[in-house]
Motif scaffolding. Structure first.
Motif, PDB file in Angstrom:
ATOM      1  N   ASP A 226     -19.466 -19.700 -35.134  1.00  0.00           N
ATOM      2  CA  ASP A 226     -19.587 -19.423 -36.403  1.00  0.00           C
ATOM      3  C   ASP A 226     -18.120 -19.737 -36.896  1.00  0.00           C
ATOM      4  O   ASP A 226     -18.195 -19.016 -38.159  1.00  0.00           O
ATOM      5  CB  ASP A 226     -19.795 -18.153 -36.456  1.00  0.00           C
ATOM      6  CG  ASP A 226     -19.589 -17.516 -36.279  1.00  0.00           C
ATOM      7  OD1 ASP A 226     -19.817 -17.288 -34.166  1.00  0.00           O
ATOM      8  OD2 ASP A 226     -18.932 -16.544 -36.231  1.00  0.00           O
ATOM      9  N   GLU A 227     -17.178 -20.537 -35.885  1.00  0.00           N
ATOM     10  CA  GLU A 227     -15.495 -20.137 -36.485  1.00  0.00           C
ATOM     11  C   GLU A 227     -15.151 -21.847 -37.074  1.00  0.00           C
ATOM     12  O   GLU A 227     -15.683 -22.628 -36.501  1.00  0.00           O
ATOM     13  CB  GLU A 227     -15.384 -19.645 -35.317  1.00  0.00           C
ATOM     14  CG  GLU A 227     -14.592 -18.572 -34.731  1.00  0.00           C
ATOM     15  CD  GLU A 227     -14.332 -17.369 -35.529  1.00  0.00           C
ATOM     16  OE1 GLU A 227     -12.842 -18.130 -36.019  1.00  0.00           O
ATOM     17  OE2 GLU A 227     -14.638 -16.481 -36.120  1.00  0.00           O
ATOM     18  N   PRO A 228     -14.264 -21.669 -37.751  1.00  0.00           N
ATOM     19  CA  PRO A 228     -13.921 -22.875 -38.706  1.00  0.00           C
ATOM     20  C   PRO A 228     -13.376 -23.186 -37.322  1.00  0.00           C
ATOM     21  O   PRO A 228     -13.313 -25.050 -37.808  1.00  0.00           O
ATOM     22  CB  PRO A 228     -13.331 -21.939 -39.461  1.00  0.00           C
ATOM     23  CG  PRO A 228     -13.365 -21.091 -40.038  1.00  0.00           C
ATOM     24  CD  PRO A 228     -13.434 -20.380 -38.802  1.00  0.00           C
ATOM     25  N   SER A 229     -12.778 -23.420 -36.952  1.00  0.00           N
ATOM     26  CA  SER A 229     -12.018 -23.887 -35.977  1.00  0.00           C
ATOM     27  C   SER A 229     -13.220 -24.695 -34.440  1.00  0.00           C
ATOM     28  O   SER A 229     -11.951 -25.250 -33.608  1.00  0.00           O
ATOM     29  CB  SER A 229     -10.937 -23.254 -35.394  1.00  0.00           C
ATOM     30  OG  SER A 229     -11.282 -22.217 -34.607  1.00  0.00           O
ATOM     31  N   ALA A 230     -13.934 -24.398 -34.565  1.00  0.00           N
ATOM     32  CA  ALA A 230     -15.235 -24.337 -33.538  1.00  0.00           C
ATOM     33  C   ALA A 230     -15.299 -25.805 -33.377  1.00  0.00           C
ATOM     34  O   ALA A 230     -14.766 -26.338 -32.230  1.00  0.00           O
ATOM     35  CB  ALA A 230     -16.675 -23.932 -34.332  1.00  0.00           C
ATOM     36  N   ILE A 231     -15.490 -27.154 -33.768  1.00  0.00           N
ATOM     37  CA  ILE A 231     -15.686 -28.414 -33.220  1.00  0.00           C
ATOM     38  C   ILE A 231     -13.899 -28.660 -33.077  1.00  0.00           C
ATOM     39  O   ILE A 231     -14.253 -29.646 -32.022  1.00  0.00           O
ATOM     40  CB  ILE A 231     -15.671 -29.864 -34.305  1.00  0.00           C
ATOM     41  CG1 ILE A 231     -16.954 -29.007 -35.527  1.00  0.00           C
ATOM     42  CG2 ILE A 231     -15.330 -30.352 -34.340  1.00  0.00           C
ATOM     43  CD1 ILE A 231     -19.088 -29.456 -34.476  1.00  0.00           C
ATOM     44  N   ALA A 232     -13.411 -28.448 -33.607  1.00  0.00           N
ATOM     45  CA  ALA A 232     -11.468 -28.897 -33.163  1.00  0.00           C
ATOM     46  C   ALA A 232     -11.107 -28.415 -32.222  1.00  0.00           C
ATOM     47  O   ALA A 232     -10.861 -29.162 -31.002  1.00  0.00           O
ATOM     48  CB  ALA A 232     -10.259 -28.661 -34.026  1.00  0.00           C
ATOM     49  N   MET A 233     -11.864 -26.640 -32.027  1.00  0.00           N
ATOM     50  CA  MET A 233     -11.317 -26.122 -30.348  1.00  0.00           C
ATOM     51  C   MET A 233     -12.913 -26.766 -29.312  1.00  0.00           C
ATOM     52  O   MET A 233     -12.274 -26.967 -28.195  1.00  0.00           O
ATOM     53  CB  MET A 233     -12.179 -24.910 -30.627  1.00  0.00           C
ATOM     54  CG  MET A 233     -11.879 -23.674 -29.399  1.00  0.00           C
ATOM     55  SD  MET A 233     -10.833 -23.434 -29.247  1.00  0.00           S
ATOM     56  CE  MET A 233      -9.679 -21.922 -30.763  1.00  0.00           C
TER      57      MET A 233
END
Length: 258
Positions: A226-233
Motif C-alpha cells: 500500500d506504500e507509494p514506493s512499493a514497486i520501486a522498493m
C-alpha cells in the motif's frame, strides 16, 4: 548460496477503490498475501489477484485482519479469544474457497495490521490465531514476524512457521516494529532497505533504531503493497539480492529448502 522469499500484501482495494499496484508487485515478489474482505478486499478482487498470482507462479497466502474496512485493519480492537478464532477461521475459509474456484491453492497465512501487531506481544491472542489456522488447515505455513509471540504460538500448535522481517519498517531494541506514529518508523529509501535486507537474510540479524544488533531467523521479507514506493522498493530489493548471489523462492519452496 542463501535463499530468500519476498512477500507483499495485496488485493486490499474494495469495489471500485484501488489500493496498491497488485499486478506490478506480482511481477517482482514470490509470495502474495491476499486480503480476505475484513480490512480490505472483496470477492471479486480476491479472485482476480489469486488467479493472476497463480498464473505467474507466485505462492498465495491468506491475509486475515480485524473487521475494520474504514480503519484498514490498523486500529486496535478488544476481542475475546473465541472471537479471534472465529474471524481467522472465517477469512481463511473464504481464501481457501476462492483459491479453489480459480484453480489455485493457499499455502500460508499471515495476520494483518493491528491484529498482527497486537498478537506479536500478546501470547493469548497469538495462540488463538494459531489454533484457528490449525483447526481449519494444519498444512498452512504460518508467516509470523520474527522474535514474536506469533512464532512461539505457531510452533506450539505444530504449524510450520516461516519467520518474517520487514524491508520498509524500522525496529525497536526489543525486536518489535517501531510504531507507525514515530517519524522514523517507515524506511522510504530503497537502497537503505536493501542493505537492511542483506543483513537480515545474509547475516540473520536486525539492527534496531538505537544500534542494537538482534540475532534472528529470517525466511521471508515483506514489502508493504500500500506504500507509494512499493514497486520501486520491491524491485530494488529483488535486483540487489539477486546481484549479491541470493536466490528467490516461493514460500513453500523456501521452507522446503530449510
Amino acid at each position: 548460496m542463501t535463499n530468500y522469499n519476498l512477500n507483499s500484501d495485496m488485493a486490499e482495494g474494495y469495489g471500485p477503490w484501488t489500493m496498491g499496484d497488485d499486478d506490478g508487485l506480482l511481477a517482482i515478489v514470490q509470495s502474495a498475501n491476499i486480503a480476505c474482505g475484513y480490512h480490505g478486499g472483496d470477492h471479486n478482487i480476491m479472485a482476480r489477484v489469486m488467479a493472476s498470482a497463480h498464473e505467474r507462479g507466485v505462492s498465495i497466502g491468506a491475509h486475515p485482519g480485524f473487521y475494520d474496512l474504514h480503519g484498514f485493519g490498523r486500529r486496535q480492537m478488544n476481542l475475546s479469544s473465541s472471537e479471534i478464532e472465529h474471524i481467522i477461521a472465517y477469512q481463511l475459509g473464504a481464501a481457501l474457497a476462492m483459491a479453489a474456484l480459480v484453480g489455485a491453492e493457499v499455502s500460508h497465512v499471515k495476520p494483518h495490521g493491528a491484529l498482527n501487531n497486537m498478537a506479536c506481544n500478546d501470547a493469548d491472542m497469538a495462540m488463538a490465531i494459531a489454533r484457528a489456522v490449525k483447526a481449519v488447515d494444519a498444512s498452512q505455513i504460518f508467516l509470523a514476524p520474527t522474535l514474536s509471540e506469533l512464532v512461539k504460538a505457531g510452533e506450539k500448535q505444530g504449524l510450520m512457521v516461516a519467520e518474517e522481517v520487514f524491508a520498509d519498517r524500522a525496529y525497536m531494541p526489543d525486536g518489535q516494529l517501531a510504531p507507525r506514529s514515530r517519524p522514523d518508523a517507515m524506511i522510504h529509501d530503497a537502497e537503505t532497505a536493501l542493505e537492511n535486507c542483506k543483513r537480515m537474510i545474509g547475516d540473520q540479524e536486525i539492527k534496531a533504531l538505537d544500534g542494537t544488533i538482534l540475532k534472528i531467523t529470517a525466511h521471508s521479507i515483506c514489502v508493504h503493497g500500500d506504500e507509494p514506493s512499493a514497486i520501486a522498493m520491491a524491485q530494488t530489493i529483488k535486483n540487489g539480492l539477486d546481484d549479491a548471489g541470493f536466490t528467490s523462492m516461493t514460500l513453500p519452496q523456501m521452507m522446503a529448502s530449510q
